[in-house]
Design a protein around this motif. Structure first.
Motif, PDB file in Angstrom:
ATOM      1  N   UNK A   1      -2.828 -46.677  -4.611  1.00 39.90           N
ATOM      2  CA  UNK A   1      -3.345 -45.307  -4.545  1.00 39.90           C
ATOM      3  C   UNK A   1      -2.219 -44.296  -4.776  1.00 39.90           C
ATOM      4  N   UNK A   2      -1.032 -44.615  -4.293  1.00 41.30           N
ATOM      5  CA  UNK A   2       0.116 -43.754  -4.544  1.00 41.30           C
ATOM      6  C   UNK A   2       0.489 -43.705  -6.010  1.00 41.30           C
ATOM      7  N   UNK A   3       0.390 -44.843  -6.688  1.00 42.12           N
ATOM      8  CA  UNK A   3       0.663 -44.888  -8.124  1.00 42.12           C
ATOM      9  C   UNK A   3      -0.342 -44.021  -8.884  1.00 42.12           C
ATOM     10  N   UNK A   4      -1.607 -44.138  -8.511  1.00 35.11           N
ATOM     11  CA  UNK A   4      -2.634 -43.317  -9.152  1.00 35.11           C
ATOM     12  C   UNK A   4      -2.359 -41.836  -8.943  1.00 35.11           C
TER      13      UNK A   4
ATOM     14  N   UNK B   1      -2.162 -40.202 -12.557  1.00 30.95           N
ATOM     15  CA  UNK B   1      -3.513 -40.038 -13.099  1.00 30.95           C
ATOM     16  C   UNK B   1      -3.755 -38.667 -13.728  1.00 30.95           C
ATOM     17  N   UNK B   2      -3.406 -37.615 -13.030  1.00 34.07           N
ATOM     18  CA  UNK B   2      -3.717 -36.280 -13.547  1.00 34.07           C
ATOM     19  C   UNK B   2      -3.008 -35.997 -14.863  1.00 34.07           C
ATOM     20  N   UNK B   3      -1.697 -36.259 -14.906  1.00 32.84           N
ATOM     21  CA  UNK B   3      -0.937 -35.916 -16.118  1.00 32.84           C
ATOM     22  C   UNK B   3      -1.288 -36.831 -17.282  1.00 32.84           C
ATOM     23  N   UNK B   4      -1.379 -38.132 -17.033  1.00 30.38           N
ATOM     24  CA  UNK B   4      -1.677 -39.074 -18.116  1.00 30.38           C
ATOM     25  C   UNK B   4      -3.089 -38.848 -18.642  1.00 30.38           C
ATOM     26  N   UNK B   5      -4.043 -38.702 -17.746  1.00 30.11           N
ATOM     27  CA  UNK B   5      -5.426 -38.555 -18.187  1.00 30.11           C
ATOM     28  C   UNK B   5      -5.646 -37.228 -18.906  1.00 30.11           C
TER      29      UNK B   5
ATOM     30  N   UNK C   1     -11.030 -41.018 -18.626  1.00 35.61           N
ATOM     31  CA  UNK C   1      -9.824 -41.646 -18.096  1.00 35.61           C
ATOM     32  C   UNK C   1      -9.748 -41.573 -16.574  1.00 35.61           C
ATOM     33  N   UNK C   2      -9.927 -40.396 -16.006  1.00 33.71           N
ATOM     34  CA  UNK C   2      -9.748 -40.228 -14.553  1.00 33.71           C
ATOM     35  C   UNK C   2     -10.696 -41.107 -13.757  1.00 33.71           C
ATOM     36  N   UNK C   3     -11.943 -41.122 -14.139  1.00 26.86           N
ATOM     37  CA  UNK C   3     -12.915 -41.917 -13.384  1.00 26.86           C
ATOM     38  C   UNK C   3     -12.714 -43.412 -13.621  1.00 26.86           C
ATOM     39  N   UNK C   4     -12.437 -43.806 -14.847  1.00 27.69           N
ATOM     40  CA  UNK C   4     -12.254 -45.224 -15.139  1.00 27.69           C
ATOM     41  C   UNK C   4     -10.965 -45.770 -14.528  1.00 27.69           C
ATOM     42  N   UNK C   5      -9.928 -44.938 -14.476  1.00 33.29           N
ATOM     43  CA  UNK C   5      -8.654 -45.411 -13.958  1.00 33.29           C
ATOM     44  C   UNK C   5      -8.747 -45.788 -12.488  1.00 33.29           C
ATOM     45  N   UNK C   6      -9.599 -45.130 -11.737  1.00 28.24           N
ATOM     46  CA  UNK C   6      -9.785 -45.459 -10.320  1.00 28.24           C
ATOM     47  C   UNK C   6     -10.244 -46.908 -10.151  1.00 28.24           C
ATOM     48  N   UNK C   7     -11.044 -47.390 -11.090  1.00 30.29           N
ATOM     49  CA  UNK C   7     -11.548 -48.766 -11.017  1.00 30.29           C
ATOM     50  C   UNK C   7     -10.622 -49.767 -11.693  1.00 30.29           C
ATOM     51  N   UNK C   8      -9.993 -49.340 -12.788  1.00 23.57           N
ATOM     52  CA  UNK C   8      -9.239 -50.276 -13.618  1.00 23.57           C
ATOM     53  C   UNK C   8      -7.803 -50.455 -13.148  1.00 23.57           C
ATOM     54  N   UNK C   9      -7.131 -49.380 -12.722  1.00 25.96           N
ATOM     55  CA  UNK C   9      -5.715 -49.507 -12.370  1.00 25.96           C
ATOM     56  C   UNK C   9      -5.447 -50.499 -11.244  1.00 25.96           C
ATOM     57  N   UNK C  10      -6.255 -50.548 -10.174  1.00 28.68           N
ATOM     58  CA  UNK C  10      -5.974 -51.561  -9.148  1.00 28.68           C
ATOM     59  C   UNK C  10      -5.927 -52.982  -9.707  1.00 28.68           C
ATOM     60  N   UNK C  11      -6.792 -53.289 -10.660  1.00 33.60           N
ATOM     61  CA  UNK C  11      -6.791 -54.623 -11.262  1.00 33.60           C
ATOM     62  C   UNK C  11      -5.538 -54.852 -12.094  1.00 33.60           C
ATOM     63  N   UNK C  12      -5.154 -53.837 -12.855  1.00 31.92           N
ATOM     64  CA  UNK C  12      -3.955 -53.962 -13.678  1.00 31.92           C
ATOM     65  C   UNK C  12      -2.713 -54.069 -12.803  1.00 31.92           C
TER      66      UNK C  12
ATOM     67  N   UNK D   1      -6.007 -49.037 -23.560  1.00 29.95           N
ATOM     68  CA  UNK D   1      -4.767 -49.603 -23.032  1.00 29.95           C
ATOM     69  C   UNK D   1      -3.571 -49.090 -23.819  1.00 29.95           C
ATOM     70  N   UNK D   2      -3.682 -49.084 -25.134  1.00 26.96           N
ATOM     71  CA  UNK D   2      -2.579 -48.612 -25.979  1.00 26.96           C
ATOM     72  C   UNK D   2      -2.267 -47.140 -25.728  1.00 26.96           C
ATOM     73  N   UNK D   3      -3.294 -46.348 -25.449  1.00 25.86           N
ATOM     74  CA  UNK D   3      -3.092 -44.923 -25.214  1.00 25.86           C
ATOM     75  C   UNK D   3      -2.513 -44.639 -23.825  1.00 25.86           C
ATOM     76  N   UNK D   4      -2.927 -45.419 -22.836  1.00 26.37           N
ATOM     77  CA  UNK D   4      -2.593 -45.061 -21.451  1.00 26.37           C
ATOM     78  C   UNK D   4      -1.394 -45.790 -20.866  1.00 26.37           C
ATOM     79  N   UNK D   5      -1.268 -47.098 -21.096  1.00 31.44           N
ATOM     80  CA  UNK D   5      -0.273 -47.864 -20.341  1.00 31.44           C
ATOM     81  C   UNK D   5       1.157 -47.391 -20.550  1.00 31.44           C
ATOM     82  N   UNK D   6       1.615 -47.174 -21.782  1.00 33.22           N
ATOM     83  CA  UNK D   6       2.994 -46.685 -21.932  1.00 33.22           C
ATOM     84  C   UNK D   6       3.221 -45.349 -21.238  1.00 33.22           C
ATOM     85  N   UNK D   7       2.228 -44.483 -21.254  1.00 33.51           N
ATOM     86  CA  UNK D   7       2.357 -43.191 -20.586  1.00 33.51           C
ATOM     87  C   UNK D   7       2.410 -43.349 -19.071  1.00 33.51           C
ATOM     88  N   UNK D   8       1.620 -44.264 -18.542  1.00 32.28           N
ATOM     89  CA  UNK D   8       1.641 -44.528 -17.103  1.00 32.28           C
ATOM     90  C   UNK D   8       3.027 -44.985 -16.663  1.00 32.28           C
ATOM     91  N   UNK D   9       3.609 -45.928 -17.399  1.00 29.88           N
ATOM     92  CA  UNK D   9       4.905 -46.461 -17.011  1.00 29.88           C
ATOM     93  C   UNK D   9       6.009 -45.423 -17.174  1.00 29.88           C
TER      94      UNK D   9
END
Length: 198
Positions: A44-47, A51-55, A67-78, A164-172
């Protein structure tokens, strides 16, 4: 949703930090760091951090408005897949490859003295040297796209791969820049139970 495992090769990247760890100390850190970063509170801290800036960025550039709504479900799994200490970022045989032989990394129970300065140096080096390394990020993106994660979305596999290609590099990139030093100090002192040199 089945969570797959990701292998990350970290050899040589973090070793340029000032940390002088024993195999026992590194093994202990790797297991506890994996537990920490795959815990619900940490996720939750990572999100909260990204989340706000990347999405906002991917919504504007790629029209990924969900992005914002889907990331809540998908990021914990990733996060649970990539940050775990069994097959992910903190797998002992890769995370501690500079300090352990193959036999040691398999059998080590993580005992021994861990000095706080070394623990903090090493944890600070992880995001600095690996969170936006192009080879590592490319490998993780490929694994998410083609080795189990996106395949579970049978009707939208290609859409998942694109997201994934759009979001993951930005998240990291955001996580790399996050002010985590004090959190690493707390982790080393209270979870690892390090001791000071002085």
């Amino acid at each position: 949703m089945e969570v797959y495992s990701v292998l990350i090769v970290l050899t040589g990247l973090i070793s340029s930090s000032a940390a002088k760890l024993s195999c026992q100390s590194c093994t202990k850190i790797s297991k506890l760091a994996g537990d920490l970063l795959t815990g619900d509170e940490s996720i939750q801290g990572q999100l909260f951090l990204f989340k706000d800036s990347v999405c906002a960025e991917v919504a504007e550039k790629f029209n990924y408005t969900e992005c914002s709504s889907e990331m809540e479900d998908v990021w914990p799994l990733i996060a649970k897949a990539i940050f775990n200490s069994e097959e992910g970022w903190f797998k002992t045989s890769t995370f501690c490859s500079e300090y352990c032989s193959e036999d040691q990394s398999e059998e080590d129970e993580g005992t021994g003295t861990t000095y706080c300065e070394d623990c903090v140096d090493y944890m600070d080096a992880v995001p600095k040297y690996t969170y936006d390394d192009s080879i590592i990020i490319g490998d993780v993106v490929y694994a998410l796209q083609y080795e189990g994660f996106c395949q579970q979305f049978e009707d939208s596999t290609e859409d998942c791969r694109e997201k994934v290609a759009h979001t993951f590099p930005r998240i990291m990139r955001v996580l790399k820049s996050a002010p985590l030093h004090e959190a690493h100090v707390d982790f080393c002192e209270n979870s690892v139970e390090c001791v000071s040199f002085s």
